[in-house]
Design a protein around this motif. Structure first.
Motif, mmCIF file in Angstrom:
data_model
loop_
_atom_site.group_PDB
_atom_site.id
_atom_site.type_symbol
_atom_site.label_atom_id
_atom_site.label_comp_id
_atom_site.label_asym_id
_atom_site.label_seq_id
_atom_site.Cartn_x
_atom_site.Cartn_y
_atom_site.Cartn_z
ATOM 1 N N TYR A 25 0.913 -1.061 -0.074
ATOM 2 C CA TYR A 25 0.165 -0.147 0.080
ATOM 3 C C TYR A 25 0.873 1.155 -0.036
ATOM 4 O O TYR A 25 0.626 2.210 -0.939
ATOM 5 C CB TYR A 25 -0.832 -0.001 1.175
ATOM 6 N N LEU A 26 1.989 1.194 0.692
ATOM 7 C CA LEU A 26 2.693 2.536 1.059
ATOM 8 C C LEU A 26 3.563 2.590 -0.509
ATOM 9 O O LEU A 26 3.689 3.844 -0.782
ATOM 10 C CB LEU A 26 3.972 2.272 1.917
ATOM 11 N N SER A 28 2.232 2.015 -3.240
ATOM 12 C CA SER A 28 1.075 2.599 -4.295
ATOM 13 C C SER A 28 0.831 3.739 -4.134
ATOM 14 O O SER A 28 0.321 4.614 -5.291
ATOM 15 C CB SER A 28 -0.115 1.650 -4.195
ATOM 16 N N VAL A 29 0.714 4.310 -2.967
ATOM 17 C CA VAL A 29 0.552 5.812 -2.803
ATOM 18 C C VAL A 29 1.843 6.805 -2.732
ATOM 19 O O VAL A 29 1.544 7.914 -2.827
ATOM 20 C CB VAL A 29 -0.189 5.974 -1.403
ATOM 21 N N TYR A 31 5.272 6.383 -1.405
ATOM 22 C CA TYR A 31 6.665 6.337 -0.637
ATOM 23 C C TYR A 31 7.544 5.558 -1.541
ATOM 24 O O TYR A 31 7.337 4.589 -2.113
ATOM 25 C CB TYR A 31 6.229 5.527 0.584
ATOM 26 N N LYS A 238 -3.666 3.963 7.108
ATOM 27 C CA LYS A 238 -3.952 4.150 5.619
ATOM 28 C C LYS A 238 -4.343 5.541 5.490
ATOM 29 O O LYS A 238 -3.414 6.140 4.382
ATOM 30 C CB LYS A 238 -4.932 3.321 4.926
ATOM 31 N N LYS A 242 -1.776 8.215 3.510
ATOM 32 C CA LYS A 242 -2.294 9.030 2.302
ATOM 33 C C LYS A 242 -2.164 10.560 2.526
ATOM 34 O O LYS A 242 -1.765 11.128 1.567
ATOM 35 C CB LYS A 242 -3.674 8.533 1.832
ATOM 36 N N ARG A 243 -2.919 10.980 3.524
ATOM 37 C CA ARG A 243 -3.113 12.157 3.719
ATOM 38 C C ARG A 243 -1.660 12.944 3.767
ATOM 39 O O ARG A 243 -1.438 14.376 3.392
ATOM 40 C CB ARG A 243 -3.899 12.626 4.861
ATOM 41 N N ASP A 246 0.201 13.064 0.393
ATOM 42 C CA ASP A 246 -0.349 13.989 -0.574
ATOM 43 C C ASP A 246 0.085 15.332 0.032
ATOM 44 O O ASP A 246 0.255 16.339 -0.800
ATOM 45 C CB ASP A 246 -1.847 13.796 -0.391
#
Length: 253
Positions: A25-26, A28-29, A31, A238, A242-243, A246
């Motif tokens: 996940y990290l 994918s966003v 990192y 999560k 993500k926040r 961003d």
């Protein structure tokens, strides 16, 4: 992302196992890497390294106990090599061990200095990570952080945690300037107003009270090329991840 890469401290997601899906996940966003705490890697460093490689992330550094740096350095050096990092980060002095004297905090710095000397032939470096207690003034009005870093010497780097600086009632702009030549990593930990109980008062980066746009121009004067996201107890890790990234993207362009 400008001159900076961004890492996620896995202590932030410790309550939401297993780790491999977190890594995916990290990545994918957005990192670039993760920063470790001992329970992430200590029991199965080879397995963690495989999961890390599979995710496409790297290891930017690993938090480890200060005691291990001088009492069993070989063990921790081997762990660093196995997980693929060159940076050892002692982050804490347990409350029961702390003493409110300059001599005590200089002794902490001297242990870091010794550890850094042992680590150098291994191609490893040592950095200190602060909390709030290093900014609580001693009886002579001096500060633990200054004694610690002075005794540690120039070969010990500094991972400055801005959130804990603020909670220690210090000015982060002043600290970024004061230790610009020691700071190699900046934790963009954010905090809500004093008295906030939700998530122990921590927030995603950009959602709290810290004025990041005013601090960001000071980053370039430091040696840092790494920004680190951390939150001690998020309700939703999560959302935190993500926040935060961003916001950091917007902050650094």
């Amino acid at each position: 992302m400008s001159r900076y890469s961004v890492s996620f401290q896995l202590y932030s997601s410790r309550l939401f196992p297993p780790v491999p899906p977190q890594l995916n996940y990290l990545k994918s966003v957005g990192y670039d890497s993760v920063e470790l705490w001992p329970q992430t890697y200590e029991s199965d460093p080879a397995g963690f390294r495989r999961a890390l490689d599979d995710s496409g992330l790297t290891c930017s550094g690993m938090h480890m106990p200060l005691a291990g740096l001088v009492s069993e350095p070989r063990r921790w050096f081997d762990l660093a090599h196995m997980v693929g990092t060159d940076t050892l980060i002692p982050p804490y002095v347990p409350q029961a061990e702390r003493r409110p004297t300059a001599d005590f905090w200089r002794s902490v710095g001297e242990r870091l200095r010794t550890g850094a000397e042992l680590a150098r032939p291994e191609g490893l470096k040592v950095a200190w990570h602060n909390h709030d207690f290093e900014y609580v003034r001693l009886e002579d009005s001096s500060r633990p952080i200054d004694h610690l870093l002075d005794a540690a010497g120039a070969n010990v780097d500094f991972e400055i945690d801005i959130g804990w600086v603020v909670r220690g009632w210090a000015d982060p702009a002043t600290e970024l300037r004061r230790y610009a030549d020691r700071i190699t990593m900046i934790q963009l930990k954010d905090t809500a107003t004093a008295g906030t109980e939700l998530d122990e008062g921590w927030t995603p980066t950009g959602d709290g009270i810290i004025d990041w746009p005013s601090l960001y121009p000071l980053f370039d004067a430091t040696r840092a090329k790494l920004l680190v996201v951390e939150h001690d107890n998020p309700t939703d890790w999560k959302v935190l991840a993500k926040r935060s990234i961003d916001y950091i993207r917007l902050l650094v362009g």
